[in-house]
Write a protein that holds these residues in place. Structure first.
Motif, PDB file in Angstrom:
ATOM      1  N   LYS A  38     -17.125  -1.722  -4.065  1.00  0.00           N
ATOM      2  CA  LYS A  38     -18.103  -1.586  -2.982  1.00  0.00           C
ATOM      3  C   LYS A  38     -17.678  -0.532  -1.980  1.00  0.00           C
ATOM      4  N   ASP A  39     -16.370  -0.339  -1.840  1.00  0.00           N
ATOM      5  CA  ASP A  39     -15.825   0.631  -0.889  1.00  0.00           C
ATOM      6  C   ASP A  39     -15.847   2.057  -1.432  1.00  0.00           C
ATOM      7  N   GLY A  40     -16.124   2.233  -2.731  1.00  0.00           N
ATOM      8  CA  GLY A  40     -16.231   3.583  -3.252  1.00  0.00           C
ATOM      9  C   GLY A  40     -15.477   3.873  -4.531  1.00  0.00           C
ATOM     10  N   ARG A  58      -6.189   4.703 -10.320  1.00  0.00           N
ATOM     11  CA  ARG A  58      -4.910   5.126  -9.744  1.00  0.00           C
ATOM     12  C   ARG A  58      -5.122   6.106  -8.590  1.00  0.00           C
ATOM     13  N   ALA A  59      -6.038   7.064  -8.757  1.00  0.00           N
ATOM     14  CA  ALA A  59      -6.311   8.023  -7.688  1.00  0.00           C
ATOM     15  C   ALA A  59      -6.879   7.327  -6.450  1.00  0.00           C
ATOM     16  N   TYR A  60      -7.747   6.341  -6.651  1.00  0.00           N
ATOM     17  CA  TYR A  60      -8.321   5.598  -5.530  1.00  0.00           C
ATOM     18  C   TYR A  60      -7.236   4.856  -4.762  1.00  0.00           C
ATOM     19  N   LEU A  61      -6.359   4.165  -5.484  1.00  0.00           N
ATOM     20  CA  LEU A  61      -5.304   3.393  -4.822  1.00  0.00           C
ATOM     21  C   LEU A  61      -4.302   4.297  -4.102  1.00  0.00           C
ATOM     22  N   GLU A  62      -3.964   5.435  -4.707  1.00  0.00           N
ATOM     23  CA  GLU A  62      -3.046   6.364  -4.046  1.00  0.00           C
ATOM     24  C   GLU A  62      -3.689   6.974  -2.807  1.00  0.00           C
TER      25      GLU A  62
END
Length: 70
Positions: A38-40, A58-62
């Motif tokens: 929901k956040d993107g 992985r890119a989102y979490l980093e």
């Protein structure tokens, strides 16, 4: 009690994850993963089961960790 840190390196880059599989791999709750969507966090498409590509997760979490740093 501080929030538990999520390690993005636990995610394999070339593998698609369902919400439940991503939560299990990271040790997070599946509602947390749904909140990230929901956040993107991008998904493959909006059908069920929602699939998340490993390199995008992985890119989102980093990126989320970098924005939280001061």
């Amino acid at each position: 009690m501080p929030a538990r840190r999520i390690n993005p390196r636990l995610i394999k880059l070339h593998r698609p994850y369902s919400v439940e599989e991503a939560a299990r791999a990271l040790g997070a709750h599946k509602n947390s993963v749904r909140g990230w969507i929901k956040d993107g966090l991008p998904t493959v498409d909006h059908s069920r089961p929602m699939l998340i590509l490993g390199h995008e997760l992985r890119a989102y979490l980093e990126g989320k960790r970098k924005s939280a740093k001061r």
